[in-house]
Design a protein around this motif. Structure first.
Motif, PDB file in Angstrom:
ATOM      1  N   GLU A 177    -157.713 -56.818 -36.993  1.00 52.49           N
ATOM      2  CA  GLU A 177    -158.273 -57.412 -38.208  1.00 52.49           C
ATOM      3  C   GLU A 177    -157.201 -58.170 -38.983  1.00 52.49           C
ATOM      4  O   GLU A 177    -156.012 -57.896 -38.848  1.00 52.49           O
ATOM      5  CB  GLU A 177    -158.840 -56.333 -39.138  1.00 52.49           C
ATOM      6  N   THR A 178    -157.645 -59.115 -39.821  1.00 46.03           N
ATOM      7  CA  THR A 178    -156.747 -59.758 -40.768  1.00 46.03           C
ATOM      8  C   THR A 178    -157.194 -59.378 -42.173  1.00 46.03           C
ATOM      9  O   THR A 178    -158.389 -59.229 -42.425  1.00 46.03           O
ATOM     10  CB  THR A 178    -156.753 -61.294 -40.616  1.00 46.03           C
ATOM     11  N   VAL A 179    -156.229 -59.213 -43.054  1.00 49.01           N
ATOM     12  CA  VAL A 179    -156.522 -58.805 -44.427  1.00 49.01           C
ATOM     13  C   VAL A 179    -155.548 -59.520 -45.358  1.00 49.01           C
ATOM     14  O   VAL A 179    -154.394 -59.763 -44.994  1.00 49.01           O
ATOM     15  CB  VAL A 179    -156.430 -57.258 -44.568  1.00 49.01           C
ATOM     16  N   GLU A 180    -156.032 -59.907 -46.550  1.00 51.32           N
ATOM     17  CA  GLU A 180    -155.185 -60.537 -47.564  1.00 51.32           C
ATOM     18  C   GLU A 180    -154.826 -59.501 -48.611  1.00 51.32           C
ATOM     19  O   GLU A 180    -155.703 -58.876 -49.202  1.00 51.32           O
ATOM     20  CB  GLU A 180    -155.910 -61.706 -48.220  1.00 51.32           C
ATOM     21  N   VAL A 181    -153.527 -59.308 -48.834  1.00 52.10           N
ATOM     22  CA  VAL A 181    -153.034 -58.316 -49.795  1.00 52.10           C
ATOM     23  C   VAL A 181    -152.133 -59.021 -50.801  1.00 52.10           C
ATOM     24  O   VAL A 181    -151.791 -60.194 -50.643  1.00 52.10           O
ATOM     25  CB  VAL A 181    -152.256 -57.184 -49.074  1.00 52.10           C
ATOM     26  N   GLU A 182    -151.749 -58.285 -51.837  1.00 50.82           N
ATOM     27  CA  GLU A 182    -150.794 -58.810 -52.809  1.00 50.82           C
ATOM     28  C   GLU A 182    -149.493 -59.160 -52.090  1.00 50.82           C
ATOM     29  O   GLU A 182    -149.213 -58.650 -51.010  1.00 50.82           O
ATOM     30  CB  GLU A 182    -150.515 -57.761 -53.889  1.00 50.82           C
ATOM     31  N   LEU A 183    -148.686 -60.016 -52.690  1.00 52.93           N
ATOM     32  CA  LEU A 183    -147.488 -60.560 -52.069  1.00 52.93           C
ATOM     33  C   LEU A 183    -146.564 -59.468 -51.510  1.00 52.93           C
ATOM     34  O   LEU A 183    -146.215 -58.521 -52.217  1.00 52.93           O
ATOM     35  CB  LEU A 183    -146.717 -61.396 -53.084  1.00 52.93           C
ATOM     36  N   LEU A 184    -146.192 -59.614 -50.236  1.00 51.99           N
ATOM     37  CA  LEU A 184    -145.186 -58.775 -49.584  1.00 51.99           C
ATOM     38  C   LEU A 184    -144.037 -59.681 -49.172  1.00 51.99           C
ATOM     39  O   LEU A 184    -144.256 -60.802 -48.708  1.00 51.99           O
ATOM     40  CB  LEU A 184    -145.762 -58.087 -48.345  1.00 51.99           C
TER      41      LEU A 184
ATOM     42  N   HIS B  63    -153.806 -69.660 -63.460  1.00 52.44           N
ATOM     43  CA  HIS B  63    -153.019 -68.663 -62.726  1.00 52.44           C
ATOM     44  C   HIS B  63    -153.419 -68.677 -61.263  1.00 52.44           C
ATOM     45  O   HIS B  63    -154.603 -68.707 -60.938  1.00 52.44           O
ATOM     46  CB  HIS B  63    -153.249 -67.265 -63.307  1.00 52.44           C
ATOM     47  N   ARG B  64    -152.422 -68.664 -60.371  1.00 56.40           N
ATOM     48  CA  ARG B  64    -152.664 -68.552 -58.935  1.00 56.40           C
ATOM     49  C   ARG B  64    -151.866 -67.367 -58.424  1.00 56.40           C
ATOM     50  O   ARG B  64    -150.635 -67.372 -58.451  1.00 56.40           O
ATOM     51  CB  ARG B  64    -152.242 -69.825 -58.208  1.00 56.40           C
ATOM     52  N   GLN B  65    -152.568 -66.343 -57.963  1.00 56.49           N
ATOM     53  CA  GLN B  65    -151.937 -65.109 -57.495  1.00 56.49           C
ATOM     54  C   GLN B  65    -151.346 -65.326 -56.104  1.00 56.49           C
ATOM     55  O   GLN B  65    -152.034 -65.804 -55.208  1.00 56.49           O
ATOM     56  CB  GLN B  65    -152.976 -63.988 -57.446  1.00 56.49           C
ATOM     57  N   PRO B  66    -150.072 -64.967 -55.877  1.00 59.75           N
ATOM     58  CA  PRO B  66    -149.509 -65.070 -54.530  1.00 59.75           C
ATOM     59  C   PRO B  66    -150.084 -63.982 -53.619  1.00 59.75           C
ATOM     60  O   PRO B  66    -150.186 -62.817 -54.012  1.00 59.75           O
ATOM     61  CB  PRO B  66    -148.008 -64.895 -54.741  1.00 59.75           C
ATOM     62  N   LEU B  67    -150.456 -64.375 -52.401  1.00 57.14           N
ATOM     63  CA  LEU B  67    -151.068 -63.465 -51.444  1.00 57.14           C
ATOM     64  C   LEU B  67    -150.327 -63.532 -50.113  1.00 57.14           C
ATOM     65  O   LEU B  67    -149.695 -64.531 -49.786  1.00 57.14           O
ATOM     66  CB  LEU B  67    -152.537 -63.827 -51.194  1.00 57.14           C
ATOM     67  N   THR B  68    -150.438 -62.454 -49.338  1.00 58.56           N
ATOM     68  CA  THR B  68    -149.913 -62.403 -47.981  1.00 58.56           C
ATOM     69  C   THR B  68    -151.065 -62.069 -47.054  1.00 58.56           C
ATOM     70  O   THR B  68    -151.789 -61.099 -47.280  1.00 58.56           O
ATOM     71  CB  THR B  68    -148.813 -61.322 -47.856  1.00 58.56           C
ATOM     72  N   LYS B  69    -151.230 -62.869 -46.016  1.00 61.94           N
ATOM     73  CA  LYS B  69    -152.272 -62.612 -45.019  1.00 61.94           C
ATOM     74  C   LYS B  69    -151.627 -61.856 -43.864  1.00 61.94           C
ATOM     75  O   LYS B  69    -150.634 -62.313 -43.288  1.00 61.94           O
ATOM     76  CB  LYS B  69    -152.879 -63.927 -44.536  1.00 61.94           C
ATOM     77  N   LEU B  70    -152.198 -60.690 -43.543  1.00 63.63           N
ATOM     78  CA  LEU B  70    -151.638 -59.814 -42.515  1.00 63.63           C
ATOM     79  C   LEU B  70    -152.608 -59.662 -41.361  1.00 63.63           C
ATOM     80  O   LEU B  70    -153.821 -59.605 -41.561  1.00 63.63           O
ATOM     81  CB  LEU B  70    -151.369 -58.421 -43.091  1.00 63.63           C
ATOM     82  N   LYS B  71    -152.063 -59.532 -40.145  1.00 65.95           N
ATOM     83  CA  LYS B  71    -152.852 -59.163 -38.977  1.00 65.95           C
ATOM     84  C   LYS B  71    -152.394 -57.764 -38.577  1.00 65.95           C
ATOM     85  O   LYS B  71    -151.209 -57.525 -38.340  1.00 65.95           O
ATOM     86  CB  LYS B  71    -152.635 -60.126 -37.816  1.00 65.95           C
ATOM     87  N   ILE B  72    -153.346 -56.831 -38.511  1.00 71.60           N
ATOM     88  CA  ILE B  72    -153.019 -55.448 -38.186  1.00 71.60           C
ATOM     89  C   ILE B  72    -152.729 -55.347 -36.694  1.00 71.60           C
ATOM     90  O   ILE B  72    -153.566 -55.732 -35.867  1.00 71.60           O
ATOM     91  CB  ILE B  72    -154.173 -54.497 -38.596  1.00 71.60           C
ATOM     92  N   VAL B  73    -151.549 -54.842 -36.347  1.00 74.61           N
ATOM     93  CA  VAL B  73    -151.126 -54.743 -34.957  1.00 74.61           C
ATOM     94  C   VAL B  73    -151.414 -53.372 -34.387  1.00 74.61           C
ATOM     95  O   VAL B  73    -152.012 -53.254 -33.312  1.00 74.61           O
ATOM     96  CB  VAL B  73    -149.618 -55.057 -34.831  1.00 74.61           C
ATOM     97  N   GLU B  74    -151.049 -52.315 -35.145  1.00 73.18           N
ATOM     98  CA  GLU B  74    -151.127 -50.964 -34.580  1.00 73.18           C
ATOM     99  C   GLU B  74    -151.294 -49.931 -35.679  1.00 73.18           C
ATOM    100  O   GLU B  74    -150.764 -50.090 -36.783  1.00 73.18           O
ATOM    101  CB  GLU B  74    -149.830 -50.673 -33.799  1.00 73.18           C
TER     102      GLU B  74
END
Length: 104
Positions: free
Chosen positions: A18-25, A90-101
């Motif tokens: 899955e891919t998920v967008e979270v707060e900035l990492l 305001h534009r919130q910074p986001l990180t898009k992640l792909k879950i590997v394991e």
């Protein structure tokens, strides 16, 4: 298999692929990050293991796919009859992640 992780003050249900967008990492595109704490790990059709409050042996590994900004939100303040108004974006910074394991 799925897990519930807490990051950026929010909780996300994630599964491998899955891919998920979270707060900035912090990190560059392609970097591997470990999401902790893991609150719950489960498998479809079986009972989930719930942490009290976290599962120490569980870990979720994800890959950074994209660093981006969310759509602009307009913040408008006004005090009536006083001649005061303020418009701000305001534009919130986001990180898009792909879950590997998911381990554990």
């Amino acid at each position: 298999m799925y897990a519930v992780v807490k990051t950026g003050g929010k909780q996300y249900r994630v599964a491998p692929g899955e891919t998920v967008e979270v707060e900035l990492l912090k990190g560059e595109i392609g970097d591997q990050v470990k999401l902790e704490p893991v609150l719950l790990v489960g498998t479809e059709g079986e009972e989930a293991r719930i942490g009290t409050p976290t599962l120490a042996e569980a870990a979720v590994t994800a890959e950074i796919v994209e660093q981006k900004l969310a759509p602009k939100i307009i913040v408008f303040k006004k005090t009536r009859r006083k001649g005061y108004s303020k418009r701000q974006g305001h534009r919130q910074p986001l990180t898009k992640l792909k879950i590997v394991e998911i381990q554990g």
